[in-house]
Write a protein that holds these residues in place. Structure first.
Motif, PDB file in Angstrom:
ATOM      1  N   TYR A  13     -10.378  15.519  84.607  1.00 45.80           N
ATOM      2  CA  TYR A  13      -9.957  14.167  84.217  1.00 45.80           C
ATOM      3  C   TYR A  13      -8.488  13.893  84.576  1.00 45.80           C
ATOM      4  CZ  TYR A  13     -14.069  13.029  81.321  1.00 45.80           C
ATOM      5  OH  TYR A  13     -15.335  12.728  80.868  1.00 45.80           O
ATOM      6  N   ARG A  84     -10.573  21.823  76.423  1.00 45.69           N
ATOM      7  CA  ARG A  84     -12.010  22.129  76.334  1.00 45.69           C
ATOM      8  C   ARG A  84     -12.128  23.629  76.138  1.00 45.69           C
ATOM      9  NH1 ARG A  84     -16.822  20.079  77.165  1.00 45.69           N
ATOM     10  NH2 ARG A  84     -16.242  18.100  78.135  1.00 45.69           N
ATOM     11  N   TYR A  88     -16.783  24.613  80.659  1.00 47.06           N
ATOM     12  CA  TYR A  88     -18.158  24.109  80.818  1.00 47.06           C
ATOM     13  C   TYR A  88     -19.225  25.174  80.576  1.00 47.06           C
ATOM     14  CZ  TYR A  88     -16.508  19.568  82.036  1.00 47.06           C
ATOM     15  OH  TYR A  88     -15.920  18.340  81.953  1.00 47.06           O
ATOM     16  N   ARG A  91     -19.879  24.662  77.070  1.00 49.90           N
ATOM     17  CA  ARG A  91     -20.578  23.386  76.855  1.00 49.90           C
ATOM     18  C   ARG A  91     -22.073  23.551  77.147  1.00 49.90           C
ATOM     19  NH1 ARG A  91     -19.354  17.378  79.567  1.00 49.90           N
ATOM     20  NH2 ARG A  91     -21.076  16.321  78.519  1.00 49.90           N
ATOM     21  N   GLU A 107     -22.824  17.853  73.505  1.00 52.27           N
ATOM     22  CA  GLU A 107     -21.560  18.569  73.282  1.00 52.27           C
ATOM     23  C   GLU A 107     -20.802  18.110  72.043  1.00 52.27           C
ATOM     24  OE1 GLU A 107     -18.269  17.784  75.778  1.00 52.27           O
ATOM     25  OE2 GLU A 107     -18.734  15.677  75.960  1.00 52.27           O
ATOM     26  N   ASN A 146     -12.365  16.888  72.284  1.00 54.38           N
ATOM     27  CA  ASN A 146     -13.602  16.806  71.510  1.00 54.38           C
ATOM     28  C   ASN A 146     -13.844  18.102  70.754  1.00 54.38           C
ATOM     29  OD1 ASN A 146     -14.945  14.330  71.634  1.00 54.38           O
ATOM     30  ND2 ASN A 146     -15.540  14.667  73.760  1.00 54.38           N
ATOM     31  N   MET A 170     -15.294   6.071  74.130  1.00 52.56           N
ATOM     32  CA  MET A 170     -16.658   5.529  74.097  1.00 52.56           C
ATOM     33  C   MET A 170     -16.698   4.054  73.697  1.00 52.56           C
ATOM     34  SD  MET A 170     -19.319   7.036  75.051  1.00 52.56           S
ATOM     35  CE  MET A 170     -20.122   5.735  75.860  1.00 52.56           C
ATOM     36  N   HIS A 198     -18.091   8.738  67.426  1.00 51.28           N
ATOM     37  CA  HIS A 198     -19.434   8.931  67.972  1.00 51.28           C
ATOM     38  C   HIS A 198     -20.508   8.643  66.917  1.00 51.28           C
ATOM     39  CE1 HIS A 198     -18.131  11.618  71.633  1.00 51.28           C
ATOM     40  NE2 HIS A 198     -17.486  10.472  71.583  1.00 51.28           N
ATOM     41  N   GLN A 236     -18.513   8.185  86.705  1.00 51.49           N
ATOM     42  CA  GLN A 236     -18.999   9.052  85.626  1.00 51.49           C
ATOM     43  C   GLN A 236     -20.281   8.468  85.025  1.00 51.49           C
ATOM     44  OE1 GLN A 236     -16.641   8.854  82.069  1.00 51.49           O
ATOM     45  NE2 GLN A 236     -17.471  10.745  81.209  1.00 51.49           N
ATOM     46  N   ARG A 292     -19.101  16.104  89.143  1.00 49.13           N
ATOM     47  CA  ARG A 292     -17.670  15.814  89.019  1.00 49.13           C
ATOM     48  C   ARG A 292     -16.787  17.008  89.370  1.00 49.13           C
ATOM     49  NH1 ARG A 292     -17.301  13.613  83.720  1.00 49.13           N
ATOM     50  NH2 ARG A 292     -16.731  15.547  82.705  1.00 49.13           N
TER      51      ARG A 292
HETATM   52  C1  G6P Z   1     -17.447   9.975  76.697  1.00 50.06           C
HETATM   53  C2  G6P Z   1     -17.076  10.396  75.324  1.00 50.06           C
HETATM   54  C3  G6P Z   1     -16.295  11.650  75.355  1.00 50.06           C
HETATM   55  C4  G6P Z   1     -17.046  12.705  76.107  1.00 50.06           C
HETATM   56  C5  G6P Z   1     -17.420  12.225  77.452  1.00 50.06           C
HETATM   57  C6  G6P Z   1     -18.317  13.215  78.124  1.00 50.06           C
HETATM   58  O1  G6P Z   1     -16.337   9.646  77.439  1.00 50.06           O
HETATM   59  O2  G6P Z   1     -16.357   9.450  74.615  1.00 50.06           O
HETATM   60  O3  G6P Z   1     -16.070  12.055  74.041  1.00 50.06           O
HETATM   61  O4  G6P Z   1     -16.241  13.840  76.269  1.00 50.06           O
HETATM   62  O5  G6P Z   1     -18.105  11.026  77.353  1.00 50.06           O
HETATM   63  O6  G6P Z   1     -18.479  12.818  79.403  1.00 50.06           O
HETATM   64  P1  G6P Z   1     -19.100  13.758  80.491  1.00 50.06           P
HETATM   65  O7  G6P Z   1     -19.034  12.932  81.712  1.00 50.06           O
HETATM   66  O8  G6P Z   1     -18.259  14.997  80.546  1.00 50.06           O
HETATM   67  O9  G6P Z   1     -20.491  14.027  80.025  1.00 50.06           O
END
Ligand code: G6P
Ligand code: MN
Length: 439
Positions: A13, A84, A88, A91, A107, A146, A170, A198, A236, A292
Motif C-alpha cells: 500500500y 501486518r 500474508y 492472513r 482477516e 487491522n 471501508m 467493520h 483493488q 497486488r
Molecule cells: C478494506 C478494509 C481494510 C482491509 C482491506 C483488505 O480496505 O477497510 O480494513 O484491510 O479492505 O483489502 P485486501 O485488498 O487486502 O483484501
C-alpha cells in the motif's frame, strides 16, 4: 513542513499512500518521508518505487528507509501505521483455518479477525511506545492497522492517552461506490453512520441536503453496491472477491431495507451463505499474493532493470482518506470523517468507553465524536454482542486467558457453536505459536 514516517513501509500500500501525499503537498507540506519496517528485504524492494513516486513530484523532500526505530521516528510529526503482523502467510491461516471448520474465513471478521487481533495488539503498543520515545511530543499516529476494532480497544486499554487515531477506509470506499451510483462526486455526500469498525450502518446519505437513501436502496437491492456495469475505477476492488463482496450486500439490503450496511456485515448476518461462496483452498490472501503483491514486486524489478516504473500500485480512497485525516489533524480543519473513536456517549445506549465508528470532527486535539443518539434494539443488540467478543479477545490477550479467548470466539456471530469455537481456537493456537502470547 512535516516529517512523516510510515510504519509498515514495506507494505504494497505504501506507494499508493505516498502518491496520495504527493498530489496533496500544497495542503500537507512535507520535508521528509521515512519508511520503517522490521522486514528489511521487503521494504528495500519497495523503497525505490516509493522514491521514484516522490521524485516525480519533488526534488527537495528527503527520503529515508530504515529498520531502526530511532532513525524512523526521531522528531517525526506524523506516523502512518499499517502493520501486518505475520504478513500474508498468516492472513492465509486466518482465512483458511475457520473455513476448514465450515466457518467464515476473513482477516478481520470472525475467528480470523480475532486471531489477527491476538497477534497485533502487543506489537501495536510497542510501536506506540517507540513513537512516543522518539517523535515530536505532539506527533499523531494515524493507524490503518487491522483488525482495527480490536487494535483500537487494545490501545485504549493499554495506552489510553496515546495520540493515535484509528481509521478504516471501508466507509469511504462505500461512499465512493454510492457516489458512482448517484453520479456525483464522493465529496458531495453527507452521511450519518453508526457502529463498530467493520460492523455498522449508514443511516442517511444526503446530496445537497436531499436524502438519497431511497435511490440507493433500490439500486443496492438489484445490484449490490456496485455500479451497473460493475466498472470499478479502483484496481483493488475490481478483484473478483471484492466485486463479490459488494454484490453480497444485496440480500442484506433486501432483508433490512432501512439502512445501508457496511459490507462486512455480510460475514455476521449470513455466514453460511458466505462460506458456500468461498473457496477454502484459495482465499483473498492468495488472490492478494498472486495479484497486488506480485504486480508491485514485478514493477519494482522492472523499474530496477529499465528505469521505467509501471503503474502497478493502488491509489484511490485508501490513500486519499489518510491524507485528508492527517490534514485535518495538522491544521485543525475540524473536517467531519467517519473514524474509530471512544464512544463518550455518541451512541447513547452503548457503553461510554466502547470504541465505535461514527462521524467525528477531526481537530488538532483529536476526534470529537458527533452525537448519534439512541439506536434501534436490533442494531444495538448485534453491536453489544460483537463488542463483547472483541473486548473479551483483548482481555484474553492481556491476561493470557484461554477461557476468555474461547468466550470471544463463541460470542462471535460467525461461529455457530462452542464446538466450532474450540476446534478453531485450538488450531489457531497451533498456527500462531510464534506470534501469540501464551494462553
Ligand atoms: C478494506 C478494509 C481494510 C482491509 C482491506 C483488505 O480496505 O477497510 O480494513 O484491510 O479492505 O483489502 P485486501 O485488498 O487486502 O483484501
Ligand atoms: Mn478496514
Amino acid at each position: 513542513p512535516f516529517i512523516l514516517s510510515i510504519a509498515g513501509g514495506g507494505s504494497t500500500y505504501t506507494p499508493g499512500i505516498v502518491k496520495s501525499l504527493m498530489v496533496r503537498l500544497e495542503d500537507f507540506p512535507l520535508s521528509e518521508i521515512r519508511l520503517y519496517d522490521i522486514d528489511q528485504e521487503r521494504q528495500d524492494t519497495i523503497a525505490p518505487v516509493v522514491e521514484k513516486v516522490i521524485r516525480d513530484h519533488s526534488d527537495t523532500i528527503k527520503f529515508t528507509v530504515t529498520t531502526d526505530a530511532k532513525t524512523a521516528f526521531d522528531g517525526a510529526h506524523f506516523v502512518f501505521a499499517q502493520m501486518r503482523v505475520g504478513q500474508y502467510k498468516m492472513r492465509e491461516q486466518d482465512e483458511k483455518i475457520p473455513l476448514r471448520h465450515g466457518v467464515v474465513g476473513q482477516e478481520t471478521c470472525g475467528p480470523g479477525g480475532l486471531a489477527y487481533g491476538l497477534r497485533t495488539i502487543l506489537p501495536m503498543v510497542e510501536l506506540i511506545d517507540l513513537v512516543e520515545e522518539y517523535a515530536s511530543p505532539k506527533a499523531w499516529i494515524v493507524n490503518y492497522s487491522n483488525p482495527a476494532a480490536i487494535v483500537a480497544e487494545g490501545v485504549r486499554r493499554l495506552r489510553p492517552n496515546a495520540r493515535v487515531l484509528n481509521i478504516c477506509d471501508m466507509p469511504v470506499a462505500a461512499m465512493r461506490n454510492m457516489a458512482a451510483v448517484l453520479n456525483v462526486d464522493r465529496h458531495d455526500l453527507d452521511v450519518d453512520y453508526f457502529g463498530l469498525n467493520h460492523f455498522g450502518w449508514f443511516t442517511s446519505v444526503r446530496v445537497k441536503g436531499e436524502e438519497k437513501l431511497p435511490e440507493l436502496r433500490e439500486h443496492i437491492a438489484k445490484f449490490g453496491l456496485l455500479t451497473e456495469d460493475a466498472a470499478q475505477t479502483d484496481p483493488q476492488h475490481s478483484d473478483p472477491s471484492w466485486v463479490k463482496t459488494w454484490r453480497h450486500i444485496q440480500p442484506l439490503m433486501e432483508a433490512f431495507p432501512e439502512y445501508i450496511p457496511n459490507p462486512y456485515l455480510q460475514y455476521y448476518l449470513m455466514p453460511n451463505y458466505i462460506v458456500e461462496h468461498q473457496d477454502p483452498d484459495y482465499t483473498r490472501a492468495n488472490e492478494v499474493m498472486d495479484g497486488r503483491e506480485k504486480r508491485l514486486f514485478e514493477a519494482a524489478r522492472e523499474y530496477k532493470e529499465t528505469g521505467i516504473l509501471p503503474d502497478a500500485f493502488h491509489v484511490g480512497v485508501h490513500g486519499a482518506f489518510i491524507v485528508d485525516v492527517a490534514c485535518s489533524l495538522a491544521f485543525d480543519l475540524r473536517q467531519r470523517h467517519l473514524v474509530i473513536v471512544e464512544n463518550k456517549g455518541a451512541i447513547a445506549d452503548l457503553p461510554y468507553d466502547a470504541m465505535v465508528e461514527v462521524p467525528a470532527y477531526i481537530t488538532s486535539h483529536g476526534p470529537e465524536p458527533i452525537r448519534v443518539g439512541d439506536i434501534p434494539r436490533f442494531h444495538r443488540t448485534l453491536l453489544e454482542q460483537q463488542l463483547a467478543s472483541e473486548q473479551l479477545l483483548v482481555e484474553a490477550t492481556l491476561e493470557g486467558s484461554y477461557e476468555k479467548a474461547l468466550e470471544a470466539f463463541t460470542l462471535n456471530k460467525t461461529v455457530p457453536s462452542v464446538i466450532h469455537a474450540k476446534k478453531i481456537l485450538d488450531d489457531m493456537i497451533e498456527a500462531n505459536r510464534e506470534y501469540w502470547p501464551e494462553l
